[in-house]
Design an enzyme around this catalytic site. Structure first.
Site, PDB file in Angstrom:
ATOM      1  CG  ASP A  52      -2.180  -0.821   0.966  1.00 35.34           C
ATOM      2  OD1 ASP A  52      -2.143  -1.693   0.080  1.00 35.34           O
ATOM      3  OD2 ASP A  52      -3.196  -0.597   1.652  1.00 35.34           O
ATOM      4  CG  ASN A  96      -7.580  -4.313  -2.928  1.00 29.41           C
ATOM      5  OD1 ASN A  96      -8.494  -3.515  -3.117  1.00 29.41           O
ATOM      6  ND2 ASN A  96      -7.774  -5.480  -2.340  1.00 29.41           N
ATOM      7  CG  ASP A 351      -9.045  -2.557   9.328  1.00 32.69           C
ATOM      8  OD1 ASP A 351     -10.013  -2.935   8.648  1.00 32.69           O
ATOM      9  OD2 ASP A 351      -8.316  -1.605   9.005  1.00 32.69           O
ATOM     10  CD  GLU A 379      -8.152  -4.392   2.445  1.00 31.51           C
ATOM     11  OE1 GLU A 379      -7.210  -3.656   2.747  1.00 31.51           O
ATOM     12  OE2 GLU A 379      -9.220  -4.412   3.106  1.00 31.51           O
ATOM     13  CG  HIS A 425      -3.846  -7.128   4.672  1.00 32.36           C
ATOM     14  ND1 HIS A 425      -3.445  -6.192   5.594  1.00 32.36           N
ATOM     15  CD2 HIS A 425      -5.011  -6.635   4.144  1.00 32.36           C
ATOM     16  CE1 HIS A 425      -4.302  -5.183   5.619  1.00 32.36           C
ATOM     17  NE2 HIS A 425      -5.260  -5.433   4.737  1.00 32.36           N
ATOM     18  NE  ARG A 426      -6.212  -4.879   8.651  1.00 32.19           N
ATOM     19  CZ  ARG A 426      -5.025  -4.575   9.139  1.00 32.19           C
ATOM     20  NH1 ARG A 426      -4.350  -5.481   9.828  1.00 32.19           N
ATOM     21  NH2 ARG A 426      -4.485  -3.383   8.927  1.00 32.19           N
ATOM     22  CE  LYS A 453      -4.933  -3.507   1.648  1.00 38.48           C
ATOM     23  NZ  LYS A 453      -4.744  -2.655   0.471  1.00 38.48           N
TER      24      LYS A 453
END
Length: 693
Positions: A52, A96, A351, A379, A425-426, A453
């Site tokens: 990012d 993204n 998040d 995402e 990613h999370r 990311k």
């Protein structure tokens, strides 16, 4: 970072130690944009290095910002709120990264210039219409190049002289807080507008040439409930650091004072990422300690962080975690066990709340996370994604438009699962915590590279503090010139495992002995064994590295071979190298090649392969290899040498060359290296418990 197709995490038993987190993504990209818009040079410390931030930096370079990286700092010379006039259409690819796409859309609409903003397919599914509506009501010119309401976008210059600043600018707050953040970051460009350049209607010259108007207050009104309020707190905090003091009336009305302009703070430090901290806070809450160590220390962020996701600490404590904190650090230990079920409005930690969904598997009852509708426009659709993958583990999950309810798993109900990550990613980081399950089943993370990311070294960091029930090992043994080294190294690369080239150990020991001024005799045996026990060896890309030095050629000389033969006769050296080889068994796994890996060094290996080929075939391979290096030899002599060596190896008294009883035999006389690799990987899949994703 793991760039493999999947990463198998074996069952993890415990964790303790210290982790240092990367910089906050939310802070990093805000600071980058503010530094670009400001006058002067800003020195940024501890910036996150991730996908990012890289796309944001690429965009700022394209806009003409001066960017100079030096070690852990970055110097950005800003644009002073103006672009050079008359530039061509500038296409910007933003991946993204919502923290780049939304703020840049707003800023570029007011900077002057013509741009096309695009991203990956998922970015083109993430809504931006409410931000575009707010900007067009202001007088900006933005066109959709695909589906209305979504990127990609075309931006054309706006006439600052006719911007509609008299009425409040209205923007929805119930879809994404990034829309409001984008306006707050960009609208100071219009708070002190320059007069239009004659004949163009567009203000594009530096302020000292264009003649400034007095400017006016700019008011933003939020329509609907503002979600993710802590992220707006970050935005307001950073704006103040860059000279913009926004007045706030609750969460419904924000005023940018007339005459506001960006000014560099000079130096600014980026806090470690509080969202990333959530995984290690959860780790401390879930895992028992290792030996006499207990808990996880997290450095780079403390309870006084400006980031809203630091309030994940409160939720973790409600579930039973024990948390201590200080300036820029946290310490987390397991407290109540099983964890306590939680019913939480998670709007303030959207998040980090994903981590709670996996922690819920270890709770004493169903846990519910509410007010998380924003998960659906991240995402991926994170509510559906989390529900789908939790069910793979065996959990019962209920979900709706803005909630998810997760039921805990009894030890007998856990299932090994291949976790689809949706390029999110999370999702990848959350589900790594499932490897601490009491059923001791492994977890497979598909496309683990998506963590780039925000946290490229996430898995390496996790493995540095975690202890496995058992680290998996693949042994590939075989005679000289069978190709076991090439095969093992490639299998290790494809699995993301460590690699051990045992055949080089005595040669490296001999080299270290020679460099230390020692000789292979009994009086130096203890000293050589001490050297051997702590050789700082690493094998990568076909190279043998000793303390970072490439010694691949040094250990292949005739003299090195003779030294290797001499040190191999010393019992203390053999014992030291045995222990050294076993220490290569580290998370997430090991591929070891040699002649006694499966029989002596790792007799409990999950997969043992005995690789062989006919002496004629091996001689031909070795002949081609030597000829390519300019070494003259004959096929007959090589074949005779290999046959004699096979006889010596198979009849020696210590660790003779022979297949382990449970080894799988692979004759690669007629196989390509690719076919051999495929066969070993197929065998490996057979001994794994994962079903196809």
């Amino acid at each position: 970072m793991f760039s493999t197709a999947f990463l198998d995490i074996p069952p993890l038993a415990a964790a303790s130690g210290t982790v240092r987190l990367p910089g906050s993504k939310s802070i990093s990209n805000r600071v980058l944009l503010l530094a670009a818009l400001a006058s002067g040079t800003t020195t940024i410390h501890d910036l996150l290095d991730s996908d990012d931030t890289r796309v944001m930096l690429d965009a700022l370079r394209a806009l003409g910002c001066g960017i100079d990286a030096a070690g852990n700092t970055l110097r950005i010379t800003g644009l002073g709120g103006q672009l050079k006039p008359g530039g061509p259409l500038l296409p910007l690819f933003l991946g993204n990264a919502g923290t780049a796409m939304r703020p840049l859309t707003a800023a570029l609409s007011l900077l002057g210039g013509e741009f096309e903003l695009s991203g990956v397919p998922r970015m083109h599914e993430r809504p931006i219409g409410d931000l575009v509506d707010a900007l067009t009501q202001l007088g900006c010119h933005i066109d959709y190049l695909g589906n209305p309401g979504y990127p990609p976008l075309r931006i054309r210059p706006a006439d600052h002289g006719v911007l509609a600043l008299d009425a409040p600018i209205r923007v929805r707050g119930d879809v994404s807080s990034q829309f409001l953040t984008a306006l707050l970051l960009a609208l100071p460009l219009a708070a002190r507008s320059a007069a239009p350049t004659p004949g163009t209607g567009v203000s594009s010259l530096p302020s000292e040439k264009a003649g400034l108007t007095a400017g006016r207050d700019i008011v933003i009104e939020v329509v609907g409930e503002l979600i993710s309020k802590p992220y707006i707190e970050i935005t307001l905090n950073l704006l103040a650091r860059f000279g913009i003091s926004v007045r706030r009336d609750g969460w419904e009305r924000f005023t940018i004072p007339a005459g506001s302009s960006y000014s560099t703070p000079g130096d600014i430090h980026v806090e470690a990422d509080a969202s990333s901290a959530s995984y290690f806070i959860a780790l401390g809450a879930v895992a028992t300690g290792i030996a006499d160590q207990n808990g996880i220390r997290i450095e780079g962020v403390g309870a006084d962080s400006i980031q809203g996701d630091i309030r994940f600490i409160d939720a973790a404590q409600q579930m039973g975690a024990r948390v201590d904190s200080g300036p820029n650090w946290l310490e987390v230990r397991r407290g109540t066990w099983p964890l306590k079920a939680i019913d939480l409005d998670a709007n303030h930690i959207p998040d980090a709340a994903m981590t709670l969904a996996v922690m819920a598997l270890y709770a004493d009852g169903p846990s519910t996370l509410r007010n998380i509708a924003s998960w659906r426009v991240k995402e991926t659709d994170r509510i559906d994604a989390m529900a789908n993958e939790l069910r793979k583990l065996g959990a019962t999950v209920e979900s709706g438009p803005d909630f998810i309810r997760v039921h805990p798993l009894a030890p007998a109900d856990w299932r090994p699962a291949s976790i689809r990550t949706y390029d999110d990613h999370r999702v990848a980081m959350c589900f790594s915590l499932a490897a601490f399950n009491p059923a001791r089943v492994p977890v497979r993370i598909l496309e683990p590279h998506c963590v780039a990311k925000t946290f490229p070294d996430y898995f390496e960091t996790l493995f540095s503090v975690a202890e496995a029930v058992e680290v998996p090992v693949i042994c590939i043994d075989g005679p000289t010139a069978s190709g076991k080294g090439t095969l093992a190294a490639e299998v290790a690369r494809l699995l993301g495992y460590h690699y051990l080239d045992s055949g080089s150990l005595y040669r490296v020991t001999g080299l270290a002995m020679r460099r230390a001024g020692l000789s292979a005799d009994p009086q130096h045996e203890a000293q050589i064994a001490t050297l051997a026990a702590s050789l700082p060896l690493h094998f990568t890309e076909g190279k043998v590295l000793l303390a970072g030095e490439d010694v691949s050629d040094d250990i292949r000389t005739e003299a090195a071979g003779m030294d290797a033969s001499r040190v191999s006769t010393l019992p203390a050296v053999r014992a030291a190298l045995l222990a050294l080889q076993q220490r290569f068994r580290q998370l997430p796994g090991l591929v070891a090649d040699g002649r006694d890996m499966g029989t002596v060094i790792f007799p409990d290996a999950a997969l043992k392969v005995f690789l062989t080929a006919s002496a004629a075939q091996r001689a031909e391979r070795r002949h081609k290899q030597l000829i390519s290096k300019g070494i003259s030899t004959t096929l007959d002599s090589l074949r005779s040498d290999l046959e004699a060596r096979d006889a010596r190896d198979s009849s020696r008294s210590v660790a003779p060359l022979k297949p382990a009883q449970d080894a799988r035999h692979l004759d690669n006389s007629q196989l390509s290296i690719e076919q051999s690799i495929d066969q070993v990987l197929n065998w490996w899949q057979e001994v794994q418990p994962f079903k196809p994703a």
